[in-house]
Design a protein around this motif. Structure first.
Motif, PDB file in Angstrom:
ATOM      1  N   ILE A   1      14.406  10.792  -8.981  1.00  0.00           N
ATOM      2  CA  ILE A   1      15.223   9.755  -9.620  1.00  0.00           C
ATOM      3  C   ILE A   1      14.421   8.468  -9.774  1.00  0.00           C
ATOM      4  N   GLU A   2      13.635   8.116  -8.769  1.00  0.00           N
ATOM      5  CA  GLU A   2      12.855   6.884  -8.837  1.00  0.00           C
ATOM      6  C   GLU A   2      11.786   6.974  -9.916  1.00  0.00           C
ATOM      7  N   LEU A   3      11.212   8.162 -10.123  1.00  0.00           N
ATOM      8  CA  LEU A   3      10.242   8.333 -11.214  1.00  0.00           C
ATOM      9  C   LEU A   3      10.918   8.180 -12.570  1.00  0.00           C
ATOM     10  N   VAL A   4      12.136   8.717 -12.703  1.00  0.00           N
ATOM     11  CA  VAL A   4      12.885   8.565 -13.955  1.00  0.00           C
ATOM     12  C   VAL A   4      13.256   7.103 -14.166  1.00  0.00           C
ATOM     13  N   ARG A   5      13.656   6.427 -13.093  1.00  0.00           N
ATOM     14  CA  ARG A   5      14.017   5.006 -13.200  1.00  0.00           C
ATOM     15  C   ARG A   5      12.829   4.176 -13.702  1.00  0.00           C
ATOM     16  N   ALA A   6      11.625   4.544 -13.246  1.00  0.00           N
ATOM     17  CA  ALA A   6      10.413   3.802 -13.650  1.00  0.00           C
ATOM     18  C   ALA A   6       9.910   4.213 -15.024  1.00  0.00           C
ATOM     19  N   GLY A   7      10.526   5.232 -15.655  1.00  0.00           N
ATOM     20  CA  GLY A   7      10.109   5.653 -16.983  1.00  0.00           C
ATOM     21  C   GLY A   7       8.929   6.610 -16.986  1.00  0.00           C
TER      22      GLY A   7
ATOM     23  N   LEU B   1      16.817  12.792 -17.108  1.00  0.00           N
ATOM     24  CA  LEU B   1      15.726  12.569 -18.061  1.00  0.00           C
ATOM     25  C   LEU B   1      16.276  12.214 -19.440  1.00  0.00           C
ATOM     26  N   ALA B   2      17.464  12.719 -19.742  1.00  0.00           N
ATOM     27  CA  ALA B   2      18.075  12.427 -21.046  1.00  0.00           C
ATOM     28  C   ALA B   2      19.003  11.232 -20.973  1.00  0.00           C
ATOM     29  N   PHE B   3      19.673  11.022 -19.865  1.00  0.00           N
ATOM     30  CA  PHE B   3      20.672   9.959 -19.776  1.00  0.00           C
ATOM     31  C   PHE B   3      20.098   8.609 -19.350  1.00  0.00           C
ATOM     32  N   ARG B   4      18.979   8.612 -18.628  1.00  0.00           N
ATOM     33  CA  ARG B   4      18.297   7.374 -18.205  1.00  0.00           C
ATOM     34  C   ARG B   4      19.122   6.578 -17.189  1.00  0.00           C
ATOM     35  N   SER B   5      18.488   5.568 -16.624  1.00  0.00           N
ATOM     36  CA  SER B   5      19.135   4.750 -15.582  1.00  0.00           C
ATOM     37  C   SER B   5      20.143   3.769 -16.159  1.00  0.00           C
ATOM     38  N   THR B   6      20.088   3.554 -17.454  1.00  0.00           N
ATOM     39  CA  THR B   6      21.004   2.579 -18.083  1.00  0.00           C
ATOM     40  C   THR B   6      22.278   3.238 -18.599  1.00  0.00           C
ATOM     41  N   THR B   7      22.455   4.511 -18.311  1.00  0.00           N
ATOM     42  CA  THR B   7      23.618   5.235 -18.842  1.00  0.00           C
ATOM     43  C   THR B   7      24.927   4.680 -18.295  1.00  0.00           C
ATOM     44  N   ASP B   8      25.957   4.817 -19.113  1.00  0.00           N
ATOM     45  CA  ASP B   8      27.297   4.424 -18.679  1.00  0.00           C
ATOM     46  C   ASP B   8      28.113   5.632 -18.227  1.00  0.00           C
TER      47      ASP B   8
ATOM     48  N   PHE C   1      21.725   6.596  -9.753  1.00  0.00           N
ATOM     49  CA  PHE C   1      20.771   5.478  -9.770  1.00  0.00           C
ATOM     50  C   PHE C   1      21.241   4.287  -8.933  1.00  0.00           C
ATOM     51  N   GLU C   2      22.401   4.407  -8.314  1.00  0.00           N
ATOM     52  CA  GLU C   2      22.922   3.281  -7.528  1.00  0.00           C
ATOM     53  C   GLU C   2      22.202   3.167  -6.189  1.00  0.00           C
ATOM     54  N   PRO C   3      22.063   1.924  -5.671  1.00  0.00           N
ATOM     55  CA  PRO C   3      21.355   1.705  -4.393  1.00  0.00           C
ATOM     56  C   PRO C   3      21.993   2.423  -3.208  1.00  0.00           C
TER      57      PRO C   3
END
Length: 449
Positions: free
Chosen positions: A260-266, A297-304, A312-314
């Motif tokens: 998840i952290e790798l996806v968060r960093a792009g 990978l498709a929804f990203r960390s900015t997804t709603d 992606f929450e802390p």
């Protein structure tokens, strides 16, 4: 408080045949299976023999049966005291064994290569010198490992001696030591490491508490709170066989979080490579969770989308901390809750009634205090029968105005009767049922719900 205070750490037999059973009224072997009958029988047999061979006036004082039974029941609660150092001892032995196997295998392989290869004399001497140096390093490791094993074995021995030292005569001192142990355990779980260490040192309890074990957990927890998984993964590797045996998925959760952290960093390419290497082996048993995480990978960390946004929450790191605490406790045979909380709740469960939460609750009731009420909140109400307590001596009703008092032998009489008896006998109380003589200060007040 402590300078190193961090988040709260936790929401805590060996039969000794070196002494004869006659040295202590409690047979430790009988306690390991939870039976107090053999211990009481042994005491009764000894008493009978003494009375047969000696006149009554010369008979040695025998501990009160109620005290002995109380002690026996108390020792049943000391499972963690022995289990934790024993598990730590076994872990050290396994680690030393793995280190020896690794080094010896490398040395043997090096010797085989030197024999099979056609090398010059100087080259052969250089290889042999390297092997000797490696063996010397192995010797130093073995000496250090042996020293650590001996220390841990001494700790197990000290705890066995501590349990065996408990008898009805020194029960008060022994319980005082137990209270300090429980307080140290609570401080360690709440991350008050410096205070716990000072209390253990000042009370000479270092062999009876698990400070080094909790320090090991602290390193992993601090790293997870800093969003680092490397120490936790190293801990999983050290305890791989035990975690696999208990069907733990803690390592899998760590790998998911790292993905998840790798996806968060792009870093999508790195994330895919990481998933192929570390997540794919878990697919056979955790496919649903794996598919959900890969979809990020498709929804990203900015997804709603709530299904993926939560990943992606802390608070996911807090979940890992809680899961590590549970796995750590199971590994060492610890209780998930602090011992202090368990003991307090055990007592509060007998006192909790609906009346305790009313405004006119007596101040002598522990549950009149908010802190105890909060602790007792998840506990059920104690079962109460609407009966009246009548004093055996005065035949008067025992209530809040004339509360019952408990003698050391467990018999209960009214405060009024015992106060009158104490005044007539210079502070002495004599049980009319058993003839036990005790001081008025030894009485314990009982609460009527």
């Amino acid at each position: 408080m402590d300078s190193d205070r961090s988040r709260r750490l936790f929401p805590r037999s060996f039969p000794d045949r070196s002494r004869s059973r006659s040295e202590s009224p409690v047979d430790m072997e009988s306690l390991s299976n939870g039976s107090a009958t053999s211990a009481t029988t042994a005491t009764t047999t000894t008493t009978t023999t003494t009375n047969t061979t000696n006149p009554p006036s010369a008979t040695a004082p025998v501990p009160q049966p109620s005290k002995l039974a109380h002690l026996t029941e108390s020792l049943k609660l000391e499972h963690q005291l022995l289990r934790v150092p024993f598990e730590h001892y076994k872990k050290t032995i396994r680690a030393n064994h793995r280190a020896v196997e690794k080094e010896v295998s490398a040395v043997i392989s090096g010797v085989s290569d030197a024999v099979d290869s056609d090398v010059s004399k100087d080259d052969a001497v250089h290889r042999l010198t390297s092997l000797v140096s490696r063996l010397q390093g192995l010797k130093r490791k073995l000496e250090e490992g042996s020293r650590v094993e001996n220390l841990q074995a001494q700790r197990c021995r000290a705890r066995l001696d501590h349990l065996e030292s408990a008898d009805a005569e020194n029960l008060s001192d022994w319980n005082n030591t137990r209270l300090k142990r429980i307080l140290v355990d609570y401080m360690l779980r709440m991350s008050y490491y410096d205070t716990a260490l000072k209390l253990a040192e000042s009370s000479n309890l270092l062999d009876l508490v698990d400070i080094d074990v909790f320090q090991e957990a602290k390193k992993v927890i601090d790293a997870l709170q800093n969003k680092e998984v490397a120490p936790a993964l190293a801990w999983c590797a050290d305890n791989k066989s035990r975690l696999k045996k208990s069907k733990s998925k803690f390592e899998f959760q760590l790998r998911l979080q790292e993905f998840i952290e790798l996806v968060r960093a792009g870093n999508d390419l790195r994330a895919i490579t990481y998933a192929r290497k570390y997540l794919a082996p878990w697919g056979a048993t955790h496919m649903e969770e794996l598919q959900k995480v890969i979809a990020t990978l498709a929804f990203r960390s900015t997804t709603d989308c709530a299904r993926y946004k939560v990943l992606f929450e802390p608070k996911q790191w807090d979940f890992l901390v809680d899961q590590f605490k549970q796995e750590f406790c199971k590994l060492y045979g610890m209780t998930l809750e602090p011992l202090l909380t368990i003991y307090l709740q055990a007592g509060l469960s007998a006192l909790k009634t609906p009346y305790c939460y009313e405004d006119d609750c007596t101040k002598e009731d522990p549950l009149s205090q908010d802190s105890f009420r909060k602790l007792a909140l998840p506990l059920p109400y104690s079962k109460q029968h609407h009966s009246k307590l009548v004093c055996y001596i005065t035949k008067e009703l025992m209530d809040t105005e004339n509360p019952p008092q408990v003698l050391p032998n467990g018999h209960v009489y009214s405060t009024k009767a015992l106060e009158e008896m104490s005044k007539k006998n210079n502070g002495k109380i004599t049980c009319p049922r058993t003839g036990l003589v005790c001081e008025y200060s030894e009485l314990v007040k009982a609460y009527i719900s």
